[in-house]
Each structure stands twice: as structure tokens, then as C-alpha cells.
Design a protein around this motif. Structure first.
Motif, PDB file in Angstrom:
ATOM      1  N   VAL A 163       0.856  -1.179   0.000  1.00 35.25           N
ATOM      2  CA  VAL A 163       0.000   0.000   0.000  1.00 35.25           C
ATOM      3  C   VAL A 163       0.897   1.235   0.000  1.00 35.25           C
ATOM      4  CG1 VAL A 163      -1.821   1.245   1.225  1.00 35.25           C
ATOM      5  CG2 VAL A 163      -1.744  -1.263   1.314  1.00 35.25           C
ATOM      6  N   LEU A 164       0.691   2.121  -0.945  1.00 37.47           N
ATOM      7  CA  LEU A 164       1.536   3.308  -1.042  1.00 37.47           C
ATOM      8  C   LEU A 164       1.202   4.273   0.094  1.00 37.47           C
ATOM      9  CD1 LEU A 164       1.475   4.026  -4.882  1.00 37.47           C
ATOM     10  CD2 LEU A 164       3.089   2.628  -3.568  1.00 37.47           C
ATOM     11  N   VAL A 165       2.229   4.645   0.850  1.00 37.24           N
ATOM     12  CA  VAL A 165       2.068   5.616   1.936  1.00 37.24           C
ATOM     13  C   VAL A 165       3.186   6.642   1.852  1.00 37.24           C
ATOM     14  CG1 VAL A 165       0.884   4.017   3.498  1.00 37.24           C
ATOM     15  CG2 VAL A 165       3.376   4.167   3.560  1.00 37.24           C
ATOM     16  N   ASP A 166       2.928   7.824   2.411  1.00 35.63           N
ATOM     17  CA  ASP A 166       3.982   8.827   2.458  1.00 35.63           C
ATOM     18  C   ASP A 166       4.871   8.573   3.671  1.00 35.63           C
ATOM     19  OD1 ASP A 166       2.603   9.818   4.679  1.00 35.63           O
ATOM     20  OD2 ASP A 166       1.739  11.521   3.611  1.00 35.63           O
ATOM     21  N   ALA A 167       5.785   9.490   3.948  1.00 33.33           N
ATOM     22  CA  ALA A 167       6.729   9.283   5.056  1.00 33.33           C
ATOM     23  C   ALA A 167       6.047   9.294   6.411  1.00 33.33           C
ATOM     24  CB  ALA A 167       7.820  10.351   5.017  1.00 33.33           C
ATOM     25  N   HIS A 187      10.852   6.931   1.906  1.00 32.11           N
ATOM     26  CA  HIS A 187      11.869   6.989   2.960  1.00 32.11           C
ATOM     27  C   HIS A 187      12.741   8.224   2.774  1.00 32.11           C
ATOM     28  CE1 HIS A 187      14.918   5.874   5.838  1.00 32.11           C
ATOM     29  NE2 HIS A 187      14.159   4.858   6.222  1.00 32.11           N
ATOM     30  N   PRO A 188      12.733   9.154   3.744  1.00 37.94           N
ATOM     31  CA  PRO A 188      13.481  10.406   3.594  1.00 37.94           C
ATOM     32  C   PRO A 188      14.983  10.224   3.423  1.00 37.94           C
ATOM     33  CG  PRO A 188      11.882  10.565   5.387  1.00 37.94           C
ATOM     34  CD  PRO A 188      11.932   9.131   4.980  1.00 37.94           C
ATOM     35  N   VAL A 189      15.558   9.188   3.994  1.00 39.06           N
ATOM     36  CA  VAL A 189      17.009   9.000   3.909  1.00 39.06           C
ATOM     37  C   VAL A 189      17.418   8.504   2.533  1.00 39.06           C
ATOM     38  CG1 VAL A 189      18.986   7.733   4.832  1.00 39.06           C
ATOM     39  CG2 VAL A 189      17.225   8.596   6.386  1.00 39.06           C
ATOM     40  N   PHE A 190      16.689   7.530   1.990  1.00 39.61           N
ATOM     41  CA  PHE A 190      17.082   6.913   0.726  1.00 39.61           C
ATOM     42  C   PHE A 190      16.411   7.543  -0.486  1.00 39.61           C
ATOM     43  CE2 PHE A 190      17.846   3.673   3.961  1.00 39.61           C
ATOM     44  CZ  PHE A 190      19.144   3.298   3.653  1.00 39.61           C
ATOM     45  N   GLU A 218      13.427   5.728  10.470  1.00 35.06           N
ATOM     46  CA  GLU A 218      14.238   4.596  10.921  1.00 35.06           C
ATOM     47  C   GLU A 218      14.813   3.854   9.708  1.00 35.06           C
ATOM     48  OE1 GLU A 218      15.046   3.415  13.939  1.00 35.06           O
ATOM     49  OE2 GLU A 218      13.964   4.941  15.079  1.00 35.06           O
ATOM     50  N   LEU A 219      16.055   3.434   9.812  1.00 35.33           N
ATOM     51  CA  LEU A 219      16.649   2.636   8.755  1.00 35.33           C
ATOM     52  C   LEU A 219      16.099   1.213   8.811  1.00 35.33           C
ATOM     53  CD1 LEU A 219      20.400   3.729   9.106  1.00 35.33           C
ATOM     54  CD2 LEU A 219      18.676   4.639   7.524  1.00 35.33           C
ATOM     55  N   TYR A 264      21.414  -6.510  10.781  1.00 36.74           N
ATOM     56  CA  TYR A 264      21.631  -5.822   9.511  1.00 36.74           C
ATOM     57  C   TYR A 264      20.855  -4.520   9.543  1.00 36.74           C
ATOM     58  CZ  TYR A 264      21.164  -5.046   4.389  1.00 36.74           C
ATOM     59  OH  TYR A 264      21.164  -4.530   3.121  1.00 36.74           O
ATOM     60  N   VAL A 265      21.467  -3.466   9.043  1.00 37.55           N
ATOM     61  CA  VAL A 265      20.776  -2.176   8.983  1.00 37.55           C
ATOM     62  C   VAL A 265      21.127  -1.493   7.671  1.00 37.55           C
ATOM     63  CG1 VAL A 265      22.618  -0.903  10.183  1.00 37.55           C
ATOM     64  CG2 VAL A 265      20.276  -0.053  10.240  1.00 37.55           C
ATOM     65  N   GLY A 266      20.110  -0.885   7.035  1.00 40.62           N
ATOM     66  CA  GLY A 266      20.332  -0.193   5.782  1.00 40.62           C
ATOM     67  C   GLY A 266      19.469  -0.754   4.665  1.00 40.62           C
ATOM     68  N   HIS A 267      19.831  -0.385   3.434  1.00 42.92           N
ATOM     69  CA  HIS A 267      19.021  -0.769   2.274  1.00 42.92           C
ATOM     70  C   HIS A 267      19.946  -0.842   1.070  1.00 42.92           C
ATOM     71  CE1 HIS A 267      15.462  -1.146  -0.205  1.00 42.92           C
ATOM     72  NE2 HIS A 267      15.785  -0.072  -0.912  1.00 42.92           N
ATOM     73  N   ALA A 268      20.198  -2.061   0.580  1.00 38.71           N
ATOM     74  CA  ALA A 268      21.164  -2.236  -0.511  1.00 38.71           C
ATOM     75  C   ALA A 268      20.648  -3.215  -1.560  1.00 38.71           C
ATOM     76  CB  ALA A 268      22.502  -2.711   0.053  1.00 38.71           C
TER      77      ALA A 268
END
Length: 401
Positions: A262-266, A286-289, A321-322, A336-340
Motif C-alpha cells: 500500500v503506497l504511503v507517504d513518510a 523513505h526520507p534518507v534513501f 528509521e533505517l 543488519y541495517v540499511g538498504h542495498a
């Protein structure tokens, strides 16, 4: 919001329970009702493939809150109640008994369902899927000394169950189409570490192999017929080839969907300003990525509800949050943390062969996309800082050269 307002939560997992908790923590004094499809109190799911199978935790150890909490905080808990439709114009929900219930704000936390591949025999007796406590209890009863288990899929669920089954003395065969376990989640370099670990613990790991059929006798699973012509004999079969987000209700309601969710904003608000979504189903900006991310991990179910609750109360915040996940297998623990999803290379610090190291996933410009500690229990905050900084790093410094 006034005391006459009704905030409805659909979903009886950790995310639903945490949403109810967050609303009360933020002093919402209106009516909160939580609809749970299962007859059980809302509970956490990671122990189902870990401690519950090992016998170190019982169901009461991982319920999100005892029944008294819902009573004391005036949360109406509707167990065994699967909402069948959302009428956005009328702000009502259709219930199994044919009645409707009104809401002012709605939170969707409907989770996901194990995928059922189109394999002959996939619905036979003795074929297991793991999502609920009832699923885990049924599987648990089979894992005994000398039993044999065939697992289709070398993802997180498959490997965690394989580890638990081996520790309980069962023989285990895991069949995976990819070249290494966890290929989609971690890539080849780290996937090879998990492959070696499971083989060291006696798992028969069949990689780059397809399953043509789940063999049966008298309507009950007896093992697998593989694409290479070989067979696997087993007392039971676990199919663990991923999960699909439960977005049917959102689609019926006409909410915007995409990226499998489901598409959601931040702030976790959907295309309807009165409806929010969290957990497995939330494909969130996601504001970071600077991209949409949807992950089926415990951390989102734990932390997203507080952000959604703030938005429901008219005080929107951003979920920054990551992405985070963890696993426990044999004597291995990992965070594990992050998005790769797409990376250039992985560099390691520590003892790779001894399975005590930190891994860093880098892009083409040597920015850290993600990091993982394996059997190391410090430095996770440093990894988070590197990911958030989006700054270029010197790979030699990462490895301690």
C-alpha cells in the motif's frame, strides 16, 4: 479528536498491538477497536521460527501484551474477526456477521501471507507454511530426533527452521533455486557464509535446484521430486519461498497500491487522508534513501505504529528509521541495517572464515548503503551513522587496513 471518535485498527500482529498502545500513550481518549483475524492475542512472529521451535519460549512469552492490558486501557479487542470490506465514503467496515462498524480514522496492519508456489502437491497433508502460531505448533510437533524435513526455499524462514530442526536432531534438506541462500537479501558474498554454516551443521543444501513436485502417498507429502531428476524423502515439507503482503482490503477500498504494498507517504498516510498503513504492507517513502521501501521485518511492526498514531491524531511525523532485521541460527547472531538492493561490492572487517565480522555494502561511489554485524555486538550505531551520512568512505579504512 474527541472522546466520541473511533479509531479502528485492522491486524492482530505486533503492529496492530503497538498502534493501540501508541494511541493511548499519546493520550487519545476516544474509542480504540482492534480487529484480529486470529483467535489469539496479538503476538510477535520472529519467535515462531526461532525460540518457539527450540522450546526456549512459549506463546505467552511473545504476546505483544496480556489480555489485561487491553481491558485496562479500554481497547476493544475483536479476536477472530476478519474485516471483509472498507467503505471509505461511509467510513464503515464490513464484519463477518454481516454488520458494519464505523471509524473516524483507520489503520491497516494486515501483514502478509506465505506464498504458495504452483507446485503439484503443495496443498497435500504434511506440507507446512509458517506464518501463525498454529502453523508453528503443527510444525513443532514433527521436529523430533530422527525425523526428516524437506524445506523449499533458503530465505530467512527456511534457514531459521532448518537450524532449529537440526538442533532438535532432525535431518534437513533445503532446496533453493538461487546460487546461494539469502541471495536477494544479502547477495552472493554473505550468502556463501550462510551456505557454509548450514553445511557445517549437517544440512543437505541443494542450490540452483528447482522443485518439480511435492511427492505424496495417500494424500500425504512424502518428499520432493527435483528438477535434476533426484528425489528427497521426508516426513514433512516446509514451503518457505517468501510472503505476499495482504493488500486485498486496501485494493477493495480503492487505495493506491504499488511495490507489492500500500503506497504511503513518510508519515505512513495512504492515498486516503483518514487511513494509514504500517508493517509488511506499507510501501513508504523513505526520507534518507529518497525512494519507496517496503520490508517484511519485525522492526517496522515495532516502530512504525507510533508514527502512524501521531498522524491519526493530526500531528504527523516522518518515519526515518533505517530498515533493520536480525537472525539467530545455531551459534550465529546477526544484525543488519540499511538498504542495498543494488550494490557495487561488499567489504569485510574481521574474521570471515570464523564467522565473526562486520560487512559493508557499498555503491559505485563508495557510499555505505548497509552494514551487518555477525557475532559482533557493538558498532551498530556507527554503521547507522555511515548509512545516514551518505558520504563517500575509504574502503581500506572500513576493513581496518
Amino acid at each position: 479528536m474527541t472522546t466520541s471518535s473511533t479509531f479502528a485498527i485492522i491486524g492482530g500482529g505486533l503492529a496492530g498491538a503497538k498502534a493501540a498502545e501508541a494511541l493511548r500513550d499519546k493520550d487519545f481518549d476516544g474509542h480504540v477497536v482492534l480487529y484480529a483475524a486470529e483467535e489469539h492475542l496479538p503476538y510477535e512472529r520472529p519467535p515462531l521460527s526461532k525460540e518457539f521451535l527450540l522450546g526456549t519460549k512459549q506463546f505467552g512469552d511473545f504476546t505483544a501484551a496480556p489480555s489485561a492490558w487491553y481491558r485496562d486501557h479500554h481497547v476493544e479487542l475483536q479476536l477472530g474477526t476478519e474485516v471483509s470490506a472498507v467503505d471509505r465514503a461511509a467510513h464503515t467496515l464490513s464484519l463477518p456477521d454481516g454488520t458494519t462498524a464505523s471509524y473516524d480514522k483507520l489503520l491497516l496492519a494486515t501483514g502478509s501471507t506465505p506464498k504458495r508456489p504452483p507446485i503439484p502437491g503443495a496443498d497435500a497433508d504434511g506440507v507446512h507454511y509458517l506464518r501463525t502460531i498454529d502453523d508453528a505448533a503443527a510444525l513443532n510437533s514433527l521436529l523430533r530426533e530422527g525425523a526428516s524435513l524437506a524445506i523449499v526455499g533458503a530465505g530467512w524462514i527456511g534457514l531459521e527452521v532448518a537450524a532449529g530442526a537440526r538442533e532438535r536432531g532432525a535431518s534437513v534438506t533445503v532446496v533453493e533455486t538461487a546460487e546461494v541462500p539469502l541471495m536477494a537479501a544479502l547477495g552472493r558474498e554473505v550468502g556463501e557464509v550462510f551456505a557454509a554454516m548450514h553445511r557445517d551443521h549437517g544440512v543437505d543444501l541443494r542450490l540452483k535446484t528447482t522443485v518439480e513436485e511435492i511427492t505424496t502417498s495417500g494424500g500425504r507429502a512424502t518428499g520432493l521430486k527435483l528438477g535434476d531428476g533426484s528425489t528427497v524423502t521426508a516426513d514433512a515439507v516446509l514451503v518457505a519461498v517468501g510472503a505476499a503482503a495482504n493488500i486485498g482490503l486496501a485494493e477493495q477500498a480503492g487505495l493506491a497500491t504499488g511495490n507489492g504494498g500500500v503506497l504511503v507517504d513518510a508519515s505512513l498516510r495512504t492515498s486516503d487522508p483518514d487511513i494509514f498503513a504500517v508493517g509488511d504492507i506499507a510501501a513508504a517513502e523513505h526520507p534518507v534513501f529518497g525512494t519507496r521501501i517496503r520490508t517484511e521485518h519485525w522492526a517496522n511492526a515495532l516502530k512504525q505504529p507510533a508514527i502512524a498514531a501521531a498522524g491519526m491524531l493530526g500531528k504527523p511525523q516522518e518515519y526515518t528509521e533505517l530498515p533493520y532485521f536480525f537472525t539467530d541460527q545455531y551459534d550465529l547472531g546477526m544484525e543488519y541495517v540499511g538498504h542495498a538492493p543494488a550494490y557495487e561490492r561488499v567489504v569485510f572487517r574481521g574474521d570471515l572464515r570464523g564467522r565473526e565480522f562486520t560487512a559493508f555494502w557499498l555503491d559505485a561511489e563508495n557510499r555505505v548503503l548497509a552494514g551487518m554485524n555477525l557475532n559482533i555486538w557493538e558498532g551498530l550505531d556507527d554503521i547507522k551513522s555511515l548509512v545516514r551520512s551518505r558520504e563517500r568512505v575509504d574502503p581500506d579504512q572500513l576493513v581496518g587496513a
